[in-house]
Every structure is written in structure tokens, then in C-alpha cells.
Write an enzyme that holds these catalytic residues in place. Structure first.
Site, PDB file in Angstrom:
ATOM      1  N   LYS A  44       4.866   6.059   4.624  1.00  0.00           N
ATOM      2  CA  LYS A  44       3.863   5.073   4.270  1.00  0.00           C
ATOM      3  C   LYS A  44       3.611   3.969   5.387  1.00  0.00           C
ATOM      4  CE  LYS A  44       5.190   3.859  -0.407  1.00  0.00           C
ATOM      5  NZ  LYS A  44       5.949   3.792  -1.702  1.00  0.00           N
ATOM      6  N   PRO A 104       1.005  -0.960   0.109  1.00  0.00           N
ATOM      7  CA  PRO A 104      -0.441  -0.546   0.264  1.00  0.00           C
ATOM      8  C   PRO A 104       0.646   1.316  -0.620  1.00  0.00           C
ATOM      9  CG  PRO A 104       0.115  -0.259   2.564  1.00  0.00           C
ATOM     10  CD  PRO A 104       0.994  -2.007   1.417  1.00  0.00           C
ATOM     11  N   GLU A 105      -0.299   2.822  -0.274  1.00  0.00           N
ATOM     12  CA  GLU A 105       1.180   3.700  -0.371  1.00  0.00           C
ATOM     13  C   GLU A 105       0.105   4.284   0.406  1.00  0.00           C
ATOM     14  OE1 GLU A 105       1.355   5.084  -4.838  1.00  0.00           O
ATOM     15  OE2 GLU A 105       1.691   3.192  -5.566  1.00  0.00           O
ATOM     16  N   ARG A 138      10.519  -1.147 -12.318  1.00  0.00           N
ATOM     17  CA  ARG A 138       9.240  -1.285 -11.888  1.00  0.00           C
ATOM     18  C   ARG A 138       8.070  -0.955 -12.988  1.00  0.00           C
ATOM     19  NH1 ARG A 138       7.667  -0.539  -6.513  1.00  0.00           N
ATOM     20  NH2 ARG A 138       5.453  -1.141  -7.161  1.00  0.00           N
TER      21      ARG A 138
END
Length: 289
Positions: free
Chosen positions: A61, A2-3, A266
Site C-alpha cells: 500500500k 486506500p488499499e 473492523r
């Protein structure tokens, strides 16, 4: 994942436990890869038990649970961690249980399918070091001058640079792609080649994308891993403009198609028509920072 939007949603979701007293901290039996917990669980339990939860914060985060003696339990979900008040998706990946007294919710859970998350009990001084030495300004608070000042001499591509938590805390791969699409900036553009108006648009897009994602309680992707504190999915995935939309038409310029490239190992998604290395495409003519 999650961000920042997902972690902020977790933080808000567990606010009802503020004022609770910690009864115990346990590491449930788990046959999967163990997560990193420091200090070891018996020491953590001894130091935290009997303490009251004074506040719940977020650092980039990370979820930060402040205790009444100045210590803080810092949970970093990383790729697949969830901070929950409700039953987890499955007990086989339950990594931490904090039993509580004095509030409706009697336990706080940390669940992590991949086992990459971390739990740290930090003193007030250790927490200060984390903030001042390892993390840049929060993505929701960073100014154009701060962002530009930190990166304008960098030769890194802007998409890669936005993932650097020491520069700006909270942005990850998904939201970096969405931010640069809204700003109309090619993700391959080197930071030292960006104009001031481009920096202004990027900073404005950071706030707009992240605040909107928080209102939608984050993004639950096709693997279904991310859930909020009550084990419900987020809704922002229906708002994605470029992320995971390779070969589809761009919603904004109606051309595209959305292209996928790889940067720093990425996936990056962008529209080669309306995301420019220089200037402002006509589809963004009304966009002004």
C-alpha cells in the site's frame, strides 16, 4: 482505504513524472495534525534535490519513488492520503510538495485529511529491509502455495489474516470482504480449517478482485476522500458485492441478506447463504480455481 487498487492507481497516475529532476521538497504550512516525515524536511530536501526520478513502484500500500542515486521516497497514504499531480481537494490538508523540473507536471503533492500518512526517504539498503523483513508477497503475485503455507497453521479467522501485511501485501478491509465473497468462503473460518480448494479459490479471487478494481481506478466511498492522481473519483464502488451492503439482498444467490459483523475492530460484510465454512454453495457451482 486506500488499499492496493487505489495505491496502484496513484502509482500509474504519476508515471508521467519519471525523468523529472527534483527542484525542492517542501512541507507547506498546515494547522492540522502533522504527518510523519523522516528525515526532517530540510534534510530530505537536501538529499533529494537535484536527483532525477528514475522509476515509480508500489510496495503493498505504499508508493515508491526511486531516485537515480538508489534512494527512494516512500509515501504511505494510510487512511486518507492522496498522491496527486493536480490541485488537491483542499489546501488545508496539503502535507508535502515536491517541485519538479523537466516534465509537464511541475509538482507532486501529498494530501492527507486525517494526517495518518507517512513519508520516508530511504537508502537502497533500508528499502531492501522494508521489502524483505516487513512485507509479505504482493497480493497480485502471491501463489496458492505461498498463501496456504503462511497461514494454514494459523487459528486466526481468514478475513483477519488477509489483512496481515507481513503475510500478503496490499489487501485491506474492503477488498478482503469482496475477495472472500467471490471465493464463497465464510470470513469467520479459521485458517487452519480451510481446505486446499478453498485456498485455491481465495488466491484466484484475490487476483480477480484486485485487477478489476484497478481497471476501475479503485473505490471512492461515500465520504468522497479517495481520488486518483488527477483528483478524479474511482469507479469500483459500483461493483461492490458485499462491502457496506448490510441487510441488502446478495446479488449472487439472490437471498442473503448481507450481514455485518465486527472482526478485529473492523466491519466485515458477507452473505451467510453463499459463503460457507465448508464445501461450495450451489451459487458457486461454476466457480473453479
Amino acid at each position: 482505504m486506500p488499499e492496493l487498487p487505489e495505491v496502484e492507481t496513484m502509482r500509474r497516475g504519476i508515471l508521467p513524472i519519471v525523468g523529472a529532476t527534483i527542484a525542492s521538497v517542501q512541507r507547506p504550512p498546515c494547522h492540522c495534525r502533522p504527518i510523519s516525515i523522516k528525515p526532517r524536511i530540510d534534510h530530505l530536501d537536501r538529499r533529494a534535490s537535484g536527483r532525477t526520478i528514475a522509476d515509480i513502484d508500489r510496495l503493498g500500500k505504499r508508493v515508491v519513488i526511486h531516485l537515480d542515486d538508489g534512494q527512494a521516497i516512500v509515501i504511505e497514504p494510510r487512511m486518507s492520503g492522496l498522491v496527486l499531480l493536480a490541485d488537491p481537494p483542499g489546501i488545508e490538508h496539503l502535507r508535502l510538495r515536491i517541485e519538479l523540473n523537466g516534465v509537464t507536471h511541475r509538482e507532486l503533492l501529498f494530501w492527507d485529511r486525517r494526517g495518518l500518512g507517512t513519508v520516508r526517504l530511504l537508502s537502497a539498503e533500508e528499502l531492501k529491509t522494508l521489502v524483505t523483513e516487513r512485507l509479505g508477497p504482493d497480493a497480485l503475485q502471491i501463489s496458492t502455495d505461498q498463501l496456504r503455507g503462511a497461514l494454514r497453521a494459523s487459528r486466526r479467522a481468514i478475513k483477519v489474516a488477509l489483512l496481515d501485511q507481513s503475510v500478503v501485501a496490499g489487501i485491506g478491509n474492503l477488498y478482503a470482504a469482496e475477495i472472500l465473497h467471490l471465493a464463497g468462503v465464510d470470513p469467520r473460518t479459521r485458517c487452519d480449517q480451510l481446505s486446499r480448494p478453498q485456498w485455491q479459490r481465495i488466491q484466484a479471487a484475490i487476483g480477480q478482485i484486485l485487477e478489476t478494481a484497478i481497471r476501475h481506478e479503485g473505490s471512492t466511498l461515500s465520504d468522497g476522500t479517495y481520488r486518483n492522481a488527477l483528483n478524479d473519483p474511482g469507479n469500483y464502488q459500483s461493483q461492490h458485492q458485499v462491502y457496506d451492503r448490510a441487510d441488502q439482498t446478495c446479488y449472487r444467490c439472490d437471498r442473503g441478506p448481507i450481514t455485518r459483523i465486527v472482526q478485529a475492530q473492523r466491519s466485515t460484510f458477507y452473505c451467510p447463504t453463499c459463503q460457507q465454512k465448508r464445501g461450495l454453495h450451489e451459487s458457486l457451482a461454476d466457480y473453479r480455481s
